[in-house]
Enzyme design. Structure first.
Site, PDB file in Angstrom:
ATOM      1  N   CYS A   5      54.674  -7.943 -12.911  1.00 57.84           N
ATOM      2  CA  CYS A   5      55.210  -6.582 -13.224  1.00 57.84           C
ATOM      3  C   CYS A   5      55.678  -6.017 -11.992  1.00 57.84           C
ATOM      4  O   CYS A   5      56.367  -6.544 -11.208  1.00 57.84           O
ATOM      5  CB  CYS A   5      54.062  -5.890 -13.832  1.00 57.84           C
ATOM      6  SG  CYS A   5      52.750  -5.693 -12.900  1.00 57.84           S
TER       7      CYS A   5
ATOM      8  N   ARG B 151      64.062  -1.119 -16.217  1.00 57.74           N
ATOM      9  CA  ARG B 151      63.678  -1.411 -14.884  1.00 57.74           C
ATOM     10  C   ARG B 151      63.904  -2.794 -14.633  1.00 57.74           C
ATOM     11  O   ARG B 151      64.397  -3.197 -13.434  1.00 57.74           O
ATOM     12  CB  ARG B 151      62.133  -1.122 -14.699  1.00 57.74           C
ATOM     13  CG  ARG B 151      61.956   0.422 -14.416  1.00 57.74           C
ATOM     14  CD  ARG B 151      60.330   0.522 -14.180  1.00 57.74           C
ATOM     15  NE  ARG B 151      60.081  -0.030 -12.886  1.00 57.74           N
ATOM     16  CZ  ARG B 151      58.928  -0.303 -12.138  1.00 57.74           C
ATOM     17  NH1 ARG B 151      57.970  -0.007 -13.100  1.00 57.74           N
ATOM     18  NH2 ARG B 151      58.682  -0.711 -11.126  1.00 57.74           N
TER      19      ARG B 151
END
Length: 282
Positions: free
Chosen positions: A239, A180
């Site tokens: 995040c 990611r």
């Protein structure tokens, strides 16, 4: 003795019936937001309350925020009191994901000025592996008064992060998975990639194969290898939405590297503004 980062299952088992200890179940699933509450009703640690990530530990999403905006802190303080937590309580939080969601409440309590909060190392999975008690009974809660004392400087806005990266005064660490971070896949957010200048340390790297945190000295070496000679106060964690970033912050605190900060909006907020730089690859 009080606990402010992690607590072992054995230590909690020995003191779980203390009236000044409050246990909170933080289990959650991004794919099924009702699953955590369902699992709580099916069985939880004795006397545990339940905190829902979306309903209790976040506020409503707007056109400018990320997916889990910080909650209204006055409302959160009232909920803490409703759960029987006051300023003297020892709070223990747990989940079934290695602390990925429990770390959010751990950080929120610390931001509210409450240091006596710890994550159950290994969570409910290790608790059950040790054959410690699980119950479906709801706790008898005596409401309390929790007075928040907000800690200035615990978290940064997107503007703070952008300015800090430009001036090279911060070290930004992204807790998402490597694929990611590199922008190879993006199952949740509409834009793939990472904040230009951020380093990657997936929060899973803090855990052993059995789901417990690595020893403090090992975590310390790993984070110092990543951050170099920067003091912990210059380290900022992010995040996807500001939740699992707390796991890296917790790991640093447990390792004795105290004072790192949270970019609360994280990637899902960063990409709301197309003028903010986005990178892909390593």
């Amino acid at each position: 003795m009080s606990y402010s980062t992690l607590i072992s299952a054995d230590a909690l088992k020995a003191q779980i019936d203390r009236p000044d200890w409050v246990v909170v179940d933080c289990r959650f699933s991004l794919a099924d937001t009702g699953l955590g509450a369902q699992n709580y009703r099916r069985g939880h640690l004795p006397n545990a309350r339940y905190a829902h990530l979306d309903k209790d530990l976040s506020s409503a999403i707007t056109s400018r925020t990320g997916r889990h905006p910080l909650p209204d802190f006055r409302a959160l303080a009232q909920k803490l009191g409703h759960w029987g937590i006051d300023n003297r309580s020892q709070v223990i939080v747990y989940d079934d994901a290695g602390g990925a969601f429990a770390g959010r409440l751990w950080w929120l309590l610390r931001y509210l000025g409450h240091d006596k909060v710890a994550v159950l190392d290994g969570g409910i999975k290790l608790w059950q592996k040790k054959s410690y008690p699980i119950t479906t009974a709801l706790p008898a809660v005596k409401p309390a008064i929790f007075r928040p004392y907000l800690q200035d400087g615990f978290w940064l806005t997107a503007a703070h992060v952008q300015n800090g990266l430009a001036s090279r005064s911060i070290c930004l660490i992204d807790a998402r998975t490597p694929e990611r971070y590199r922008g190879e896949v993006e199952p949740i957010d509409p834009v793939a990639g990472h904040v230009q200048g951020a380093f990657n340390r997936p929060f899973q790297a803090n855990l052993t194969a059995s789901g417990e945190f690595l020893p403090a000295d090992q975590l310390r070496r790993q984070f110092q290898t990543l951050t170099g000679d920067r003091p912990p106060e210059q380290v900022v964690h992010m995040c996807g939405s500001g939740v699992t970033a707390c796991h890296n912050l917790l790991a640093m605190e447990h390792a004795g590297l105290r004072g790192s900060k949270l970019y609360a909006g994280s990637w899902s907020e960063w990409i709301r503004n197309k003028n903010r730089p986005v990178a892909t690859g390593r």
